[in-house]
Design a protein around this motif. Structure first.
Motif, PDB file in Angstrom:
ATOM      1  N   THR A 143      52.696  31.699   8.546  1.00 27.46           N
ATOM      2  CA  THR A 143      51.910  32.772   7.943  1.00 27.46           C
ATOM      3  C   THR A 143      51.121  32.261   6.747  1.00 27.46           C
ATOM      4  O   THR A 143      49.927  32.558   6.596  1.00 27.46           O
ATOM      5  CB  THR A 143      52.825  33.942   7.519  1.00 27.46           C
ATOM      6  OG1 THR A 143      53.496  34.440   8.680  1.00 27.46           O
ATOM      7  CG2 THR A 143      52.031  35.060   6.871  1.00 27.46           C
ATOM      8  N   VAL A 144      51.770  31.485   5.893  1.00 28.01           N
ATOM      9  CA  VAL A 144      51.098  30.945   4.709  1.00 28.01           C
ATOM     10  C   VAL A 144      49.982  29.989   5.119  1.00 28.01           C
ATOM     11  O   VAL A 144      48.855  30.067   4.613  1.00 28.01           O
ATOM     12  CB  VAL A 144      52.106  30.239   3.776  1.00 28.01           C
ATOM     13  CG1 VAL A 144      51.398  29.521   2.638  1.00 28.01           C
ATOM     14  CG2 VAL A 144      53.108  31.243   3.226  1.00 28.01           C
ATOM     15  N   LEU A 145      50.269  29.093   6.051  1.00 24.43           N
ATOM     16  CA  LEU A 145      49.263  28.111   6.467  1.00 24.43           C
ATOM     17  C   LEU A 145      48.099  28.756   7.217  1.00 24.43           C
ATOM     18  O   LEU A 145      46.953  28.327   7.065  1.00 24.43           O
ATOM     19  CB  LEU A 145      49.918  27.019   7.318  1.00 24.43           C
ATOM     20  CG  LEU A 145      50.841  26.076   6.547  1.00 24.43           C
ATOM     21  CD1 LEU A 145      51.645  25.205   7.508  1.00 24.43           C
ATOM     22  CD2 LEU A 145      50.047  25.218   5.582  1.00 24.43           C
ATOM     23  N   GLU A 146      48.375  29.779   8.019  1.00 24.11           N
ATOM     24  CA  GLU A 146      47.298  30.464   8.737  1.00 24.11           C
ATOM     25  C   GLU A 146      46.307  31.097   7.770  1.00 24.11           C
ATOM     26  O   GLU A 146      45.120  31.200   8.051  1.00 24.11           O
ATOM     27  CB  GLU A 146      47.871  31.542   9.660  1.00 24.11           C
ATOM     28  CG  GLU A 146      48.470  30.992  10.928  1.00 24.11           C
ATOM     29  CD  GLU A 146      49.034  32.080  11.822  1.00 24.11           C
ATOM     30  OE1 GLU A 146      48.818  33.286  11.538  1.00 24.11           O
ATOM     31  OE2 GLU A 146      49.697  31.740  12.803  1.00 24.11           O
ATOM     32  N   MET A 147      46.810  31.545   6.623  1.00 25.61           N
ATOM     33  CA  MET A 147      45.940  32.176   5.637  1.00 25.61           C
ATOM     34  C   MET A 147      45.082  31.168   4.885  1.00 25.61           C
ATOM     35  O   MET A 147      43.992  31.491   4.424  1.00 25.61           O
ATOM     36  CB  MET A 147      46.796  32.952   4.638  1.00 25.61           C
ATOM     37  CG  MET A 147      46.200  34.268   4.310  1.00 25.61           C
ATOM     38  SD  MET A 147      47.199  35.215   3.177  1.00 25.61           S
ATOM     39  CE  MET A 147      48.829  34.986   3.746  1.00 25.61           C
ATOM     40  N   THR A 148      45.556  29.957   4.753  1.00 22.50           N
ATOM     41  CA  THR A 148      44.850  28.995   3.920  1.00 22.50           C
ATOM     42  C   THR A 148      44.007  27.991   4.703  1.00 22.50           C
ATOM     43  O   THR A 148      43.145  27.341   4.127  1.00 22.50           O
ATOM     44  CB  THR A 148      45.853  28.203   3.052  1.00 22.50           C
ATOM     45  OG1 THR A 148      46.791  27.545   3.898  1.00 22.50           O
ATOM     46  CG2 THR A 148      46.590  29.125   2.099  1.00 22.50           C
ATOM     47  N   ASP A 149      44.249  27.860   6.006  1.00 21.99           N
ATOM     48  CA  ASP A 149      43.563  26.828   6.776  1.00 21.99           C
ATOM     49  C   ASP A 149      43.092  27.381   8.119  1.00 21.99           C
ATOM     50  O   ASP A 149      43.908  27.686   8.993  1.00 21.99           O
ATOM     51  CB  ASP A 149      44.515  25.643   6.989  1.00 21.99           C
ATOM     52  CG  ASP A 149      43.860  24.456   7.659  1.00 21.99           C
ATOM     53  OD1 ASP A 149      42.717  24.566   8.142  1.00 21.99           O
ATOM     54  OD2 ASP A 149      44.509  23.395   7.710  1.00 21.99           O
ATOM     55  N   ARG A 150      41.786  27.509   8.294  1.00 16.48           N
ATOM     56  CA  ARG A 150      41.221  28.061   9.524  1.00 16.48           C
ATOM     57  C   ARG A 150      41.595  27.215  10.746  1.00 16.48           C
ATOM     58  O   ARG A 150      41.889  27.753  11.813  1.00 16.48           O
ATOM     59  CB  ARG A 150      39.701  28.166   9.399  1.00 16.48           C
ATOM     60  CG  ARG A 150      39.053  28.832  10.592  1.00 16.48           C
ATOM     61  CD  ARG A 150      37.545  28.986  10.396  1.00 16.48           C
ATOM     62  NE  ARG A 150      36.965  29.820  11.408  1.00 16.48           N
ATOM     63  CZ  ARG A 150      36.666  29.408  12.643  1.00 16.48           C
ATOM     64  NH1 ARG A 150      36.903  28.162  12.999  1.00 16.48           N
ATOM     65  NH2 ARG A 150      36.133  30.235  13.520  1.00 16.48           N
TER      66      ARG A 150
END
Length: 186
Positions: A143-150
């Protein structure tokens, strides 16, 4: 990034409500069942394009209504943007609902919508990620990575799609074996 306002229409317990946020600090308080968690869920929906507690998107629509809407106005680098998630049930075909994303009135895919308003949600149940299964930890970090990296979002979507296809093929193979009977030797 600053969240200026949040408008909810037929979202969970809110029929029609608008909240304004301070540029300094905003504290959300209220008695039990006042809708604090629903407000947090709406913010998370604007940040990620998905709910942290609903199993189905239609559960976010207020009971007795066919549509729900979450609209947030944000300011980043002096520029204002309007983010919107529209929910509707009663669709046709294989999907009995729809969820659409808009930025300044222009439709977007979730992959292009998520992460515009970065947010991190940490609820008491997230303490389980420390002691429970690795899959819960992966889910939290996904969830965190999906928000920060397209690119990570795109890879995650492709992986989930491949997994669904694989599982459908395995189910199909299982059904075929049931109909044909298990061969003694392969």
């Amino acid at each position: 990034m600053l969240l200026i306002s949040l408008s909810l229409r037929h979202f969970r317990s809110y029929s029609k409500e608008t909240f304004l946020f301070s540029p300094e600090v905003t504290v959300i308080i209220g008695p039990t069942t006042a809708g604090k968690s629903n407000l947090i869920e709406a913010l998370f929906l604007l940040a990620t394009g998905k709910s942290f507690k609903a199993e189905k998107d239609t559960q976010m629509i207020q009971f007795g209504n066919q549509t729900g809407r979450v609209i947030g106005e944000i300011e980043a680098d002096g520029e204002k943007e309007k983010l919107e998630v529209a929910l509707a049930e009663g669709g046709t075909g294989t999907r009995a609902y729809s969820k659409r994303f808009f930025v300044n009135g222009v439709a977007r895919r979730r992959v292009d919508f998520a992460g515009i308003m970065p947010a991190l949600l940490f609820v008491p149940s997230d303490l389980d990620i420390i002691v429970s299964s690795p899959s819960q930890r992966r889910g939290f970090f996904d969830t965190v990575l999906e928000m920060t990296d397209r690119q990570y979002r795109l890879a995650s979507i492709a992986y989930e799609k491949a997994l669904r296809h694989r599982n459908a093929l395995l189910d199909l193979a299982k059904e075929i074996l049931k109909k044909v009977g298990k061969p003694e030797e392969i």
